[in-house]
Design a protein around this motif. Structure first.
Motif: not given
Length: 257
Positions: A59-61, A64-70, A76-84
């Motif tokens: 997820i850390l890697l 940046p590829f999902f434009a998550i700045k920090g 609430g990001s797409v990664l959070c919705r995907m993986f919890g």
């Protein structure tokens, strides 16, 4: 998400065939190809965490590829919705003392170098492959940080609060990879004001007890090491990791007596 689900595979399933781009497909294969084991990433998983250490690392890697700045933008990001999970899983993972990040970075870089050095543009290039070392100031504004102190900034020609960073990277003139870095401080020359701070300021800094044999404790031993001496150690480590290079590029002050 299942605790044993591999994150790159999950990403591939999340995007439909029509929406999946070549870039995403290539990136997920890259993650899978790194083949990092759980032991090198701090073990299987931490208590009270639904994700394994390997999954959190992936997820850390991806951030940046999902434009998550920090980390604070993970919720609430797409990664959070995907993986919890929440941003705390990222902070707590990086706070571990038993991960040998130098080894992790070199394993990734060595894998990437095998992909770069077989390319025809690399083989036909007349440019040398080089190691590049440089140091820079890391200015800070707060005191509640571990080992924070005053350093002399050659840019500002005065003492500032912060750290010194020494970095080593590899380049073939087209591609550049980070290999290593270390953080440094300066003890100072005034008795009773070590690192340019009063005793009250030094006592107010963040402190943490660690196992003397853990990787973070070993890195902390480098803090007051001469940057010239540390650079030699970094170059030796690059050679031990079979990093190919023709020259070492440094500022002239690195060669002073």
């Amino acid at each position: 998400m299942s605790k044993i689900t591999n994150i790159p595979s999950e990403i591939r399933n999340f995007f439909s065939e029509k929406r999946r781009s070549i870039v995403m497909d290539t990136f997920t294969r890259l993650l899978e190809g790194l083949n990092l084991d759980t032991r090198s990433l701090g073990g299987l998983k931490r208590e009270n965490c639904q994700l394994t250490n390997l999954q959190v690392f992936q997820i850390l890697l991806l951030l940046p590829f999902f434009a998550i700045k920090g980390f604070s933008h993970y919720d609430g990001s797409v990664l959070c919705r995907m993986f919890g999970g929440k941003k705390d899983i990222l902070y707590s993972y990086l706070s571990q003392d038993n991960v040998n990040w130098r080894n992790v970075v070199y394993r990734i870089t060595n894998w990437l170098l095998t992909k770069v050095t077989v390319r025809q543009d690399h083989k036909k290039s007349l440019l040398p492959t080089v190691l590049i070392a440089d140091d820079t100031d890391l200015p800070k504004t707060g005191m509640h940080m571990e080992s924070i102190g005053k350093i002399f900034s050659h840019v500002h020609q005065k003492c500032i609060l912060g750290y010194k960073a020494l970095m080593l990277c590899w380049s073939d003139g087209r591609t550049q990879f980070m290999l290593d870095f270390s953080l440094h401080g300066e003890k100072g020359k005034v008795d009773g004001k070590e690192q340019g701070l009063t005793s009250e300021q030094r006592n107010g800094r963040y402190e943490r007890k660690r196992d003397e044999k853990c990787h973070i404790a070993k890195r902390k031993e480098e803090y007051f090491m001469s940057k010239g001496v540390k650079l030699l150690d970094m170059v030796k480590n690059a050679i031990r990791n079979k990093i190919p290079f023709d020259y070492l590029l440094v500022d002239s002050w690195f060669t002073c007596t």
